[in-house]
Design a protein around this motif. Structure first.
Motif, short mmCIF file in Angstrom:
data_model
loop_
_atom_site.label_atom_id
_atom_site.label_comp_id
_atom_site.label_asym_id
_atom_site.label_seq_id
_atom_site.Cartn_x
_atom_site.Cartn_y
_atom_site.Cartn_z
N ALA A 90 -33.56 -16.74 -6.82
CA ALA A 90 -34.23 -17.24 -7.58
C ALA A 90 -33.96 -19.07 -7.36
N GLU A 91 -34.95 -19.81 -7.50
CA GLU A 91 -34.72 -21.23 -7.27
C GLU A 91 -34.12 -21.68 -8.61
N VAL A 92 -33.30 -22.63 -8.18
CA VAL A 92 -32.49 -23.26 -9.34
C VAL A 92 -32.91 -24.64 -9.57
N ALA A 93 -33.02 -25.27 -8.48
CA ALA A 93 -33.42 -26.49 -8.41
C ALA A 93 -33.76 -27.18 -7.05
N ASP A 94 -34.78 -28.22 -6.89
CA ASP A 94 -35.23 -28.71 -5.67
C ASP A 94 -34.24 -29.68 -5.30
N VAL A 95 -33.82 -29.64 -3.90
CA VAL A 95 -32.99 -30.59 -3.31
C VAL A 95 -33.33 -31.61 -2.49
N LEU A 96 -34.49 -31.40 -1.69
CA LEU A 96 -35.19 -32.39 -0.89
C LEU A 96 -36.49 -31.95 -0.65
N GLU A 97 -37.67 -32.80 -0.69
CA GLU A 97 -38.74 -32.51 -0.19
C GLU A 97 -38.91 -33.21 1.10
N SER A 98 -39.26 -32.26 2.28
CA SER A 98 -39.24 -32.62 3.54
C SER A 98 -40.67 -32.49 4.36
N SER A 99 -40.86 -33.29 5.56
CA SER A 99 -41.94 -33.15 6.27
C SER A 99 -41.45 -33.75 7.88
N VAL A 100 -42.06 -33.71 8.83
CA VAL A 100 -41.84 -34.26 10.24
C VAL A 100 -42.20 -35.77 9.91
N ARG A 101 -41.21 -36.78 10.43
CA ARG A 101 -41.31 -38.07 10.55
C ARG A 101 -41.34 -38.58 11.75
N LEU A 102 -41.68 -39.88 11.87
CA LEU A 102 -41.56 -40.66 13.17
C LEU A 102 -40.47 -41.64 12.77
N PHE A 103 -39.26 -41.65 13.69
CA PHE A 103 -37.95 -42.60 13.40
C PHE A 103 -37.80 -43.46 14.41
N ALA A 104 -37.34 -44.47 14.28
CA ALA A 104 -37.12 -45.71 15.37
C ALA A 104 -35.40 -46.12 14.89
N ARG A 105 -35.04 -46.38 16.00
CA ARG A 105 -33.64 -47.22 15.96
C ARG A 105 -33.96 -48.64 15.30
#
Length: 282
Positions: free
Chosen positions: A170-185
């Motif tokens: 059973a879920e206790v807590a949300d840790v992180l909402e994620s999706s695919v992102r575009l990253f740059a240096r």
């Protein structure tokens, strides 16, 4: 410029498809190749594991990368800039525990054991909440660990929660909402080519769920049409030579097309044409 994209898995095909729709068609991107050219001679695709892409970008092997926010946070590199949410690969990182156990809150795990494939994120999550836990890093079958006395709880990715329920967690807590992102240096995030790629990808996302409407309308009914089509700064209006009509073009949400056309017909619109939009630069 090199773009690092996932070489396999559930993120590979959507990433390649998005590049293609943005005009960066991959040329000869056969399986098992490390690199592939695109139709833009200045842009090359680098295939890598999704988890390795943040490091590849940070270390200069690629200039930009397409991967999940969860992977970037887990890599914990300092010189990445997020340019764009690419709006696919959505998932949640959650804290879960056996459904018949006595763990109902984060505080219940103080002094306990947590198994995860994301030790960096997990460590930060519990540190922020003042809980001292023993973190065990695993490389798979995370859901099994509470049932074989390896851990009291887990931090793992879920999309629908089905796998957790199947494993009596059973879920206790949300840790992180994620999706695919575009990253740059950071040092190249403002470069012209990087911004050009980001704009091209964003134009595809902006066009999703939109339709382009074209119609003829009596000029004296134009005010009525503008009330029906108020979005995006109002419709585009062009004279039609030799008639008292004008041509009106507008972008509307796909969900509103049916009702919008009905309303337009009521104010005198004719020859209404609806087309899909491949890209929309706002």
């Amino acid at each position: 410029m090199r773009i690092a994209v996932p070489n396999k898995g559930r993120l590979h095909e959507p990433a390649i498809d998005l590049l293609d729709r943005a005009g960066l068609h991959v040329v000869d991107g056969a399986e098992r190749k490390l690199y592939a050219e695109t139709v833009d001679p200045d842009v090359t695709v680098l295939y890598a594991r999704a988890a390795d892409i943040p490091e590849y970008v940070a270390d200069g092997a690629a200039d930009v990368g397409i991967t999940g926010l969860d992977q970037a946070r887990e890599a914990a590199v300092d010189n990445l800039t997020e340019l764009l949410d690419l709006e696919f690969g959505s998932c949640r990182l959650v804290l879960a525990a056996p459904e018949d156990g006595d763990i109902d809150a984060v505080a219940d795990l103080d002094g306990g054991r947590v198994a995860t494939e994301f030790p960096t994120i997990t460590r930060g999550f519990f540190a922020d909440r003042g809980a001292d836990v023993d973190i065990t890093e695993v490389s798979g079958a995370t859901e099994l660990t509470p049932h074989v006395d390896i851990a009291d709880a887990i931090v793992d990715i879920t999309s629908t929660g089905t796998t957790l329920r199947m494993n009596r967690l059973a879920e206790v807590a949300d840790v992180l909402e994620s999706s695919v992102r575009l990253f740059a240096r950071e040092d190249v995030a403002g470069d012209g080519k990087v911004q050009q790629v980001a704009t091209a990808l964003e134009s595809v996302l902006s066009a999703e769920g939109k339709r382009y409407l074209m119609m003829n309308i009596p000029e004296d009914r134009l005010d009525d049409v503008e009330e029906v089509l108020p979005g995006m700064g109002g419709p585009t209006v062009m004279d039609i030579a030799g008639t008292d009509d004008v041509a009106v073009h507008a972008v509307v949400d796909e969900r509103e097309v049916f009702e919008t056309i009905s309303a337009l017909k009521e104010v005198g619109a004719s020859d209404v044409l609806v087309t899909e939009i491949e890209r929309l630069v706002e």
